[in-house]
Design an enzyme around this catalytic site. Structure first.
Site, PDB file in Angstrom:
ATOM      1  N   HIS A  62     -23.903  -2.718  21.059  1.00 34.57           N
ATOM      2  CA  HIS A  62     -25.168  -2.313  20.442  1.00 34.57           C
ATOM      3  C   HIS A  62     -26.194  -2.082  21.544  1.00 34.57           C
ATOM      4  CE1 HIS A  62     -25.577  -6.654  20.937  1.00 34.57           C
ATOM      5  NE2 HIS A  62     -26.878  -6.571  20.723  1.00 34.57           N
ATOM      6  N   HIS A  64     -29.220  -3.338  22.269  1.00 31.25           N
ATOM      7  CA  HIS A  64     -30.161  -4.309  22.812  1.00 31.25           C
ATOM      8  C   HIS A  64     -29.976  -4.399  24.328  1.00 31.25           C
ATOM      9  CE1 HIS A  64     -31.130  -6.617  18.856  1.00 31.25           C
ATOM     10  NE2 HIS A  64     -32.033  -5.709  19.130  1.00 31.25           N
ATOM     11  N   ASP A  66     -29.881  -6.674  26.589  1.00 28.55           N
ATOM     12  CA  ASP A  66     -28.989  -7.621  27.255  1.00 28.55           C
ATOM     13  C   ASP A  66     -27.521  -7.206  27.148  1.00 28.55           C
ATOM     14  OD1 ASP A  66     -29.214  -8.189  24.495  1.00 28.55           O
ATOM     15  OD2 ASP A  66     -28.528 -10.249  24.771  1.00 28.55           O
ATOM     16  N   HIS A  67     -27.274  -6.042  26.529  1.00 29.85           N
ATOM     17  CA  HIS A  67     -25.913  -5.520  26.437  1.00 29.85           C
ATOM     18  C   HIS A  67     -25.764  -4.147  27.079  1.00 29.85           C
ATOM     19  CE1 HIS A  67     -24.340  -8.586  23.526  1.00 29.85           C
ATOM     20  NE2 HIS A  67     -25.642  -8.783  23.423  1.00 29.85           N
ATOM     21  N   HIS A 185     -26.483  -6.906  12.384  1.00 23.94           N
ATOM     22  CA  HIS A 185     -27.350  -7.492  13.408  1.00 23.94           C
ATOM     23  C   HIS A 185     -28.744  -6.896  13.218  1.00 23.94           C
ATOM     24  CE1 HIS A 185     -28.448  -9.495  17.042  1.00 23.94           C
ATOM     25  NE2 HIS A 185     -28.540  -8.407  17.779  1.00 23.94           N
ATOM     26  N   ASP A 256     -23.028  -8.835  18.953  1.00 26.41           N
ATOM     27  CA  ASP A 256     -23.941  -9.739  18.260  1.00 26.41           C
ATOM     28  C   ASP A 256     -23.892  -9.483  16.762  1.00 26.41           C
ATOM     29  OD1 ASP A 256     -24.559 -10.343  20.829  1.00 26.41           O
ATOM     30  OD2 ASP A 256     -26.705  -9.943  20.678  1.00 26.41           O
ATOM     31  N   HIS A 316     -21.850 -15.766  24.485  1.00 26.16           N
ATOM     32  CA  HIS A 316     -23.201 -15.325  24.123  1.00 26.16           C
ATOM     33  C   HIS A 316     -24.045 -16.521  23.679  1.00 26.16           C
ATOM     34  CE1 HIS A 316     -26.429 -13.027  22.051  1.00 26.16           C
ATOM     35  NE2 HIS A 316     -26.123 -12.095  22.947  1.00 26.16           N
TER      36      HIS A 316
END
Length: 370
Positions: A62, A64, A66-67, A185, A256, A316
């Protein structure tokens, strides 16, 4: 026939001195695939035994940060370490992720004037409206690419949900079948199933000797599933001289999520050898976890049990949970407690639970024929 996965980052939200942001590498049959690429992933790769230049496929769960924040930088670093004289031989890096990833990379690489010494292609998954709250849906204006392709960009595919399987078929070849499936999510998120194709069983060499066949090209033909005619006219079928096929391994990696959507995830992950699932917060923080679109160990265990997975790997983690090596007596947030919570939820199921840590490598052994 070796297969393993190495966790480069097991923390959530942001990289810290203790945990990198989300990233893991799956190695199999000479392939090296990266799943998620949070900020600092290239540094984590340099600290590991892995080589970034060997990565041929990237899967982003996805959008976000942090990914995905580490992806443009990683591609540029790989390019800097590419021998210019071998540019013509560089394979295309295939990148899979949600709609909007193509635009993100094109704009980022374009605005920074980044030139790559290898081609890349972005294949986008079309999300459905039920994968996130309304405020998490990105508009087509924001996610649709505009302008010309980046100089090193090759056209990618747009992949829609297949109604019959409730999954996205990313690709299939002689070695693997790779699918994506939907997760819920705060923004549309996906999980990935990597299914290794079954392998032919071993040749029954004693029987072959009795038949008068010596090691050589005819062995290879039989192993490849082709019949062989002997000098006396007898036809030897592969089924006569091959042991049972070796079942392919299955690895499933979820992004996530606070839940899976539809039947697709359970079908794609059924009897997975490894199920990698987030456990951002402990069970005592269930409401907070769900509010932010995340899972607890008990929630992850429920998915593993529904899939009949063989091993559940938790990752995670909130940055409040320090790695085991840094845990001190009396610390309030013990990461080992997350493992205990999952094990309690899976008591009697036979499913093993493992805590992932940065640079932890997990071998995935061959399955035995049924």
């Amino acid at each position: 026939m070796t297969m393993d996965m190495t966790f480069l980052g097991t923390g959530s939200a942001y990289p810290s001195p203790h945990r990198g942001a989300s990233a893991l590498v799956l190695r199999a049959e000479g392939e090296c695939w990266l799943f998620d690429c949070g900020e600092g992933t290239q540094t984590q790769l340099m600290r590991s035994q892995l080589r970034a230049g060997r990565i041929t496929k990237v899967f982003i769960s996805h959008l976000h940060g942090d990914h995905v924040f580490g992806l443009p930088g990683l591609l540029c670093t790989v390019s800097l370490n590419t021998n210019p004289s071998s540019v013509q031989d560089q394979p295309c890096v295939e990148i899979y992720g949600p709609r909007g990833l193509r635009h993100f990379l094109r704009v980022t690489l374009g605005l920074t004037g980044s030139q790559l010494l290898f081609p890349y292609a972005v294949h986008e998954l079309e999300p459905t409206l039920d994968q996130s709250p309304p405020e998490g849906q990105l508009s087509h204006e924001m996610t649709t690419e505009s302008g010309p392709l980046h100089p090193q960009e090759q056209p990618g595919r747009s992949i829609c949900l297949d109604a019959s399987s409730d999954c996205y078929l990313l690709f299939e070849d002689k070695k693997f079948v790779v699918r994506a499936f939907r997760l819920f999510h705060r923004v549309p998120s996906f999980g990935f199933s990597v299914q290794e194709q079954d392998r032919p069983g071993r040749l029954k060499t004693e029987l072959l000797k009795e038949l008068g066949l010596k090691p050589g090209p005819l062995y290879g033909r039989l192993k490849a599933g082709q019949s062989v005619t002997l000098d006396n006219g007898r036809v030897v079928l592969p089924s006569e001289v091959l042991e049972d096929p070796i079942p392919g391994r299955k690895v499933c990696i979820l992004g996530d999520c606070s839940s899976v959507l539809g039947e697709g995830p359970l079908k794609a992950c059924n009897r997975a050898d490894i199920l990698v699932h987030e456990a951002t917060l402990g069970d005592e923080h269930h409401e907070k976890a769900v509010e932010h679109g995340h899972s607890t160990p008990k929630m992850a265990a429920a998915v593993a049990q529904a899939c009949c997975a063989r091993r559940l790997v938790l990752y995670h983690f909130s940055q409040r949970y320090k790695p085991c090596a840094l845990q001190k007596e009396g610390d309030d947030d013990d990461v080992v407690e997350l493992q205990r919570q999952a094990e309690d939820a899976l008591d009697g199921s036979g499913i093993e639970v493992t805590l992932a840590e940065d640079f932890f490598t997990l071998p995935i052994p061959l399955r035995r024929p049924q």
